[in-house]
Design a protein around this motif. Structure first.
Motif, PDB file in Angstrom:
ATOM      1  N   ASN A  28     -25.715 -12.724 -95.837  1.00 44.07           N
ATOM      2  CA  ASN A  28     -24.589 -13.573 -95.379  1.00 44.07           C
ATOM      3  C   ASN A  28     -23.308 -12.729 -95.561  1.00 44.07           C
ATOM      4  O   ASN A  28     -22.876 -12.361 -96.454  1.00 44.07           O
ATOM      5  N   VAL A  29     -22.938 -12.624 -94.428  1.00 42.30           N
ATOM      6  CA  VAL A  29     -21.635 -11.777 -94.199  1.00 42.30           C
ATOM      7  C   VAL A  29     -20.335 -12.696 -94.120  1.00 42.30           C
ATOM      8  O   VAL A  29     -20.519 -13.945 -93.563  1.00 42.30           O
ATOM      9  N   ASP A  87     -19.021 -17.859 -89.715  1.00 43.82           N
ATOM     10  CA  ASP A  87     -19.491 -16.714 -90.318  1.00 43.82           C
ATOM     11  C   ASP A  87     -20.931 -16.274 -89.594  1.00 43.82           C
ATOM     12  O   ASP A  87     -21.384 -15.477 -90.170  1.00 43.82           O
ATOM     13  N   ASP A  88     -21.341 -17.077 -88.450  1.00 47.09           N
ATOM     14  CA  ASP A  88     -22.479 -16.503 -87.847  1.00 47.09           C
ATOM     15  C   ASP A  88     -22.173 -15.442 -86.711  1.00 47.09           C
ATOM     16  O   ASP A  88     -23.022 -15.081 -85.846  1.00 47.09           O
ATOM     17  N   VAL A  89     -20.870 -15.584 -86.340  1.00 48.69           N
ATOM     18  CA  VAL A  89     -20.134 -14.709 -85.112  1.00 48.69           C
ATOM     19  C   VAL A  89     -20.030 -13.066 -85.884  1.00 48.69           C
ATOM     20  O   VAL A  89     -19.460 -13.021 -86.598  1.00 48.69           O
ATOM     21  N   GLY A  90     -20.847 -12.422 -85.082  1.00 42.03           N
ATOM     22  CA  GLY A  90     -20.756 -10.694 -85.192  1.00 42.03           C
ATOM     23  C   GLY A  90     -19.649 -10.184 -84.539  1.00 42.03           C
ATOM     24  O   GLY A  90     -19.282  -8.978 -85.025  1.00 42.03           O
ATOM     25  N   GLY A  91     -19.328 -10.636 -83.668  1.00 40.81           N
ATOM     26  CA  GLY A  91     -18.063 -10.129 -82.734  1.00 40.81           C
ATOM     27  C   GLY A  91     -17.770 -11.189 -81.681  1.00 40.81           C
ATOM     28  O   GLY A  91     -18.394 -11.899 -81.344  1.00 40.81           O
ATOM     29  N   TRP A  92     -16.395 -10.887 -81.163  1.00 42.38           N
ATOM     30  CA  TRP A  92     -15.999 -11.894 -80.350  1.00 42.38           C
ATOM     31  C   TRP A  92     -14.755 -11.157 -79.321  1.00 42.38           C
ATOM     32  O   TRP A  92     -14.385 -10.191 -79.864  1.00 42.38           O
ATOM     33  N   SER A  93     -14.362 -12.046 -78.207  1.00 39.01           N
ATOM     34  CA  SER A  93     -13.508 -11.506 -77.380  1.00 39.01           C
ATOM     35  C   SER A  93     -12.945 -12.499 -76.646  1.00 39.01           C
ATOM     36  O   SER A  93     -13.392 -13.790 -76.631  1.00 39.01           O
ATOM     37  N   VAL A  94     -11.577 -12.465 -76.529  1.00 40.38           N
ATOM     38  CA  VAL A  94     -10.906 -13.548 -75.820  1.00 40.38           C
ATOM     39  C   VAL A  94     -11.004 -13.520 -74.328  1.00 40.38           C
ATOM     40  O   VAL A  94     -10.551 -14.194 -73.482  1.00 40.38           O
ATOM     41  N   ASN A  95     -11.948 -12.631 -73.798  1.00 39.07           N
ATOM     42  CA  ASN A  95     -12.228 -12.373 -72.551  1.00 39.07           C
ATOM     43  C   ASN A  95     -13.550 -12.958 -72.115  1.00 39.07           C
ATOM     44  O   ASN A  95     -14.284 -12.669 -72.589  1.00 39.07           O
ATOM     45  N   PRO A  96     -13.512 -14.150 -71.211  1.00 40.16           N
ATOM     46  CA  PRO A  96     -14.499 -14.542 -70.790  1.00 40.16           C
ATOM     47  C   PRO A  96     -15.506 -13.817 -69.749  1.00 40.16           C
ATOM     48  O   PRO A  96     -15.067 -12.966 -69.121  1.00 40.16           O
ATOM     49  N   ILE A  97     -17.026 -14.162 -69.944  1.00 37.89           N
ATOM     50  CA  ILE A  97     -17.700 -13.748 -68.851  1.00 37.89           C
ATOM     51  C   ILE A  97     -17.772 -14.735 -68.023  1.00 37.89           C
ATOM     52  O   ILE A  97     -18.229 -16.016 -68.238  1.00 37.89           O
TER      53      ILE A  97
END
Length: 145
Positions: free
Chosen positions: A2-3, A127-137
């Motif tokens: 748990n990170v 806390d399940d999110v390992g990485g993120w960006s404000v740029n959408p696909i």
């Protein structure tokens, strides 16, 4: 394992919740890539209630399901009001960082296929999110294109 949740992502979610705004994001969640519109907990709850009502239109099934989403909106509203009251009182409040983020018009991205049409509504533990960006696909026809 748990990170701990990313405090920068939590602050972003808090800002969207407090301002009742929106922002396109792409998230890496437990190995999946999800792209969508980050919205406030209040907008999420309202969207889910509207979806429930549409799905049971005319048949009466699911009566009362909307009540399960009222606390989500109320907790977000109360958190926002406490923060606003502390600011109005001249103190620098410590924000109550949210444990969940909320997406609308969201898609799981797989392979080289870009998402098409309307997406889903998601509630994800921060806390399940390992990485993120404000740029959408995105692809043509998406509201964030």
């Amino acid at each position: 394992m748990n990170v701990a949740a990313d405090p920068v992502l939590q602050a972003l979610v808090f800002a969207v919740d407090t301002a009742r705004g929106q922002m396109s994001v792409t998230l890496a969640v437990n190995g999946a890539v999800i792209t969508g519109i980050l919205v406030s907990a209040e907008e999420y709850a309202a969207t889910v209630v509207a979806q429930i009502r549409r799905s049971r239109a005319g048949n009466g099934e699911g009566e009362g399901l909307e009540d399960f989403f009222t606390p989500v909106a109320e907790q977000a509203r109360e958190r926002s009001e406490r923060h606003a009251a502390a600011l109005a009182g001249g103190s620098a409040p410590e924000p109550e960082l949210p444990a969940y983020l909320h997406l609308v018009d969201a898609f799981t991205v797989t392979g080289d296929h870009l998402p098409q049409g309307p997406g889903a509504t998601w509630r994800i533990r921060v806390d399940d999110v390992g990485g993120w960006s404000v740029n959408p696909i995105s692809a043509p026809g998406r509201r964030d294109s």
